[in-house]
Design a protein around this motif. Structure first.
Motif, PDB file in Angstrom:
ATOM      1  N   LEU A 205      -3.139  -1.827   7.289  1.00 39.59           N
ATOM      2  CA  LEU A 205      -3.174  -3.356   7.470  1.00 39.59           C
ATOM      3  C   LEU A 205      -3.079  -3.772   8.841  1.00 39.59           C
ATOM      4  O   LEU A 205      -3.050  -2.870  10.096  1.00 39.59           O
ATOM      5  CB  LEU A 205      -2.096  -3.812   6.879  1.00 39.59           C
ATOM      6  CG  LEU A 205      -1.707  -3.886   5.390  1.00 39.59           C
ATOM      7  CD1 LEU A 205      -0.419  -4.558   4.870  1.00 39.59           C
ATOM      8  CD2 LEU A 205      -3.194  -4.284   4.586  1.00 39.59           C
ATOM      9  N   GLY A 241      -8.177  -5.035   6.126  1.00 39.06           N
ATOM     10  CA  GLY A 241      -7.565  -3.599   6.484  1.00 39.06           C
ATOM     11  C   GLY A 241      -8.518  -2.531   6.656  1.00 39.06           C
ATOM     12  O   GLY A 241      -9.707  -2.768   6.332  1.00 39.06           O
ATOM     13  N   ASP A 483      -3.653 -10.860   7.669  1.00 34.21           N
ATOM     14  CA  ASP A 483      -4.070 -10.921   9.061  1.00 34.21           C
ATOM     15  C   ASP A 483      -4.036 -12.039   9.881  1.00 34.21           C
ATOM     16  O   ASP A 483      -4.966 -12.903  10.428  1.00 34.21           O
ATOM     17  CB  ASP A 483      -5.448 -10.251   9.225  1.00 34.21           C
ATOM     18  CG  ASP A 483      -6.361 -10.025  10.352  1.00 34.21           C
ATOM     19  OD1 ASP A 483      -5.299  -9.808  11.526  1.00 34.21           O
ATOM     20  OD2 ASP A 483      -7.411  -9.979  10.439  1.00 34.21           O
TER      21      ASP A 483
END
Length: 499
Positions: A205, A241, A483
């Motif tokens: 990630l 990711g 994110d």
């Protein structure tokens, strides 16, 4: 007075626009300076993680990693790193997260929608050194691979096991890249796409955390446990990711294979035959459509002599007995005025036939030497294929564009291989408008703007039209949670937020 007011208002609007542009440029300059400073402070850490040879600032290397096979211009990253293992990917991601540096995963660069361009600069993670085939379980029909493994390399490795991985997009793409773009190809009508053939993923990630979407080491053939995180990352195009391992389904190599070519007087006749073959329950492995322009290009490029009419390429897999039954059933093509089949029974002849199909990209390019090929794809319900292909061909003729058509007709997916002079802005504009019309034509028929190429840069607005604002809000929420700093392949799939 009215004239003066109008002119004054125009001047004020121009001044406001000029001020906005100045502020944007100043903002961009500030961002670039900050990114440059962050990069300078990160380089030594990158080298300590990957080694001196694992970090490149060279112009040629950066340009190589800033472009795929699409018409989108090269957007090179600021630096390219070459990790050797998931631990290095995680460590690099942690540095990027701390320094707020964008991260762009790179496999083989065979994508077709600008998915690897570094639109905001940053760090390209070239994954070619992670090329190990891990944990092959022949008795369970699965294998785990790292992101540097391509589909051809995997099948070469599997050759003596009696197993193979059938998802075949044509290009020798990396398998984790294929997962990231939800690729499919010529065998999808029987074996499915990457979505149906990925069992588990290891993903790094944005903050460097390593997760396993189905649980570490898990590889059941099916599960109903929890949310389907695996398919969340399949098709995410690196925006959520970096995929560092994929566990994939394998299949037994068929006892026998036979291929055939059949010509038709019209697109309608070819598609009607396809629908009838599928309705008859024939477990056909491949059924590919080429229009007259494409078959002419393939004839010239691959030294073939097929009639220049709409054509189906077919392949059947199974035992000798089941193949005989399948072949007999497909004689229904003759009720649609199809020609007699031209058979390819031995491996050499079959490989030559399918090589000609896979070389359609190069065959199309050869129609206009010096031009750039741009492939766009859509997917519609199979019954809508004749209608959309006829409309598309009329659109091409009306706008004086060269665009041979090839399609995975068994699942309603087709490609228009546009040939465009990259130095002709007017033609580039016409191709862009054509591609948007084609996608909207597919949406109007309850289809999708992309069947297998992905969204990338070119189809972000179309994705919004396809999904609707509420669904896009959910997608944006997922992106924000995983994110929050928009570091993972920024600028792809989702449209930029409005200021």
């Amino acid at each position: 007075m009215v004239v003066w007011y109008s002119k004054g208002k125009t001047m004020l609007l121009k001044l406001a626009a000029s001020q906005r542009l100045f502020c944007q440029r100043r903002s961009f300059t500030t961002i670039n300076i900050a990114r440059s400073a962050a990069l300078d402070s990160a380089l030594s850490t990158f080298r300590s993680i990957c080694g001196e040879d694992g970090v490149s600032l060279g112009t040629a290397v950066r340009e190589q990693h800033g472009k795929d096979e699409s018409v989108h211009r090269c957007r090179p990253p600021d630096v390219v790193v070459f990790p050797h293992c998931v631990e290095e990917v995680s460590a690099l991601a942690k540095v990027c997260h701390e320094k707020r540096l964008p991260m762009i995963p790179f496999g083989t660069g065979t994508g077709l929608e600008g998915g690897v361009g570094a639109v905001k600069g940053g760090v390209c993670f070239s994954l070619r050194n992670m090329d190990h085939i891990l944990d092959l379980h022949q008795e369970d029909f699965d294998v785990t691979v790292e992101p540097g493994v391509t589909r051809k390399a995997l099948n070469a490795h599997l050759r003596d096991t009696g197993l193979w991985f059938p998802v075949d997009p044509g290009a020798d793409a990396s398998l984790c890249g294929m997962a990231a773009c939800s690729a499919s190809g010529t065998n999808a009508v029987r074996y499915g796409t990457m979505r149906e053939n990925v069992i588990n993923l290891e993903v790094v990630l944005a903050n460097g955390t390593i997760i396993h979407t189905a649980g570490k080491g898990r590889r059941p053939r099916k599960t109903s446990a929890g949310y389907n995180l695996t398919n969340l990352f399949v098709g995410s195009e690196g925006t959520l990711g970096i995929i560092t391992k994929a566990t994939l389904r394998l299949y037994g190599i068929p006892e026998a294979m036979v291929s055939a070519v059949c010509s038709f007087p019209s697109v309608q006749a070819a598609v009607d035959s396809t629908v009838q073959i599928l309705q008859a329950g024939v477990a056909i492995a491949r059924i590919e459509f080429l229009d007259d322009v494409m078959i002419n290009a393939c004839n010239k490029f691959s030294s073939l002599s097929y009639p220049v009419t709409p054509t189906l390429f077919l392949e059947f897999h199974g035992s000798e007995q089941s193949l005989a039954e399948q072949v007999n059933t497909t004689e229904i093509t003759q009720s649609n005025h199809g020609s007699d089949f031209q058979w390819a029974r031995d491996a050499e002849t079959r490989n030559r036939l399918w090589k000609a199909r896979h070389d359609a990209w190069y065959a199309a390019q050869a129609l206009r030497p010096g031009c750039k090929a741009y492939s766009t794809d859509v997917c519609v319900p199979i019954s809508q294929l004749p209608h959309i292909i006829v409309e598309t061909k009329a659109d091409l003729i009306q706008n004086k564009l060269t665009g041979p058509i090839a399609g995975h007709v068994g699942d309603g997916n087709f490609h228009c291989l546009m040939l465009v002079d990259p130095n002709d802005p007017e033609e580039l504009h016409r191709v862009h408008l054509f591609s948007e019309r084609l996608a909207r034509r597919a949406l109007a028929m309850n289809g999708t703007c992309t069947g297998e190429h992905g969204v990338g840069l070119g189809k972000r607005a179309l994705l919004h039209e396809e999904m609707g604002s509420l669904t896009m809000q959910v997608m944006q929420s997922i992106k924000d949670d995983l994110d929050p700093n928009n570091l993972m392949n920024p600028g792809k799939v989702l449209l930029p937020r409005e200021p």
